[in-house]
Write a protein that holds these residues in place. Structure first.
Motif, PDB file in Angstrom:
ATOM      1  N   LYS A  78      -1.053  19.162  44.793  1.00  0.00           N
ATOM      2  CA  LYS A  78      -0.064  19.204  43.708  1.00  0.00           C
ATOM      3  C   LYS A  78      -0.391  20.330  42.746  1.00  0.00           C
ATOM      4  O   LYS A  78      -1.535  20.778  42.652  1.00  0.00           O
ATOM      5  N   GLY A 105       2.729  18.434  38.705  1.00  0.00           N
ATOM      6  CA  GLY A 105       2.722  17.404  39.737  1.00  0.00           C
ATOM      7  C   GLY A 105       2.533  16.007  39.188  1.00  0.00           C
ATOM      8  O   GLY A 105       2.768  15.010  39.879  1.00  0.00           O
ATOM      9  N   ARG A 144       4.625  18.395  44.494  1.00  0.00           N
ATOM     10  CA  ARG A 144       3.566  17.770  45.291  1.00  0.00           C
ATOM     11  C   ARG A 144       3.854  17.936  46.772  1.00  0.00           C
ATOM     12  O   ARG A 144       5.015  17.981  47.181  1.00  0.00           O
TER      13      ARG A 144
END
Length: 141
Positions: free
Chosen positions: A57, A62, A72
Motif C-alpha cells: 500500500k 492506503g 492498495r
C-alpha cells in the motif's frame, strides 16, 4: 524392504538469546515393499501446500477507509509441491574378507609423475632425465 522417507524445509526462523534457529516443517511417510533384483518402484505422496499473502500500500493514502482500496494491492502466491521417489533395486551378495583386494600404491618421484621420466638409478646408471626426454623428441610413450 521398509522405507521411511522424510522431507524437511525451513518454515521460519526463531530468535532466542541472540541466535537465529530455523524451525523445520517435516513430512514423513512409511511403507513396506517387496521387490526382486532389478525391479523399480515409485513412491509419492509427500505433498506440501503453502499460501503466501502479501499486501502493498501507499503510505497514508492506503490507510484511508473508503478511498484507500485504490492505493492498495494484495497478491496471493500458492505453492504446491510433491516429492516423488523413483528407484531401482539391485541386490548384491556380501563379500568375504579374504576376497577384498586393497590397492597397492608404489612410491614415485616428481619427474615420474609429471613427465613420466625415470630416475637414473631405475633404468641405466648415469643417464640424465633431461637428456632422456630430449633424445625422445620431448615425447615419452
Amino acid at each position: 524392504m521398509q522405507l521411511f522417507p522424510e522431507v524437511s524445509e525451513i518454515e521460519r526462523y526463531i530468535r532466542a538469546a541472540g541466535i537465529e534457529v530455523p524451525q523445520l516443517a517435516t513430512r514423513r511417510a512409511m511403507t513396506t515393499i517387496e521387490l526382486g533384483d532389478g525391479d523399480s518402484f515409485v513412491l509419492g505422496g509427500l505433498m506440501s501446500s503453502a499460501d503466501l499473502e502479501e499486501i502493498q500500500k501507499t503510505p497514508i493514502l492506503g490507510d484511508i477507509p473508503v478511498l484507500g482500496a485504490a492505493f492498495r494491492k494484495s497478491s496471493t502466491d500458492r505453492r504446491r509441491t510433491e516429492l516423488i521417489i523413483v528407484a531401482t533395486v539391485n541386490l548384491v551378495k556380501p563379500m568375504k574378507k579374504k576376497d577384498i583386494q586393497l590397492p597397492y600404491i608404489s612410491k614415485t618421484n616428481t619427474l615420474r609423475r609429471w613427465l613420466n621420466i625415470s630416475e637414473p638409478d631405475e633404468t641405466n646408471q648415469g643417464s640424465d632425465p633431461t637428456i632422456e626426454l630430449l633424445s625422445k623428441g620431448g615425447f615419452i610413450q
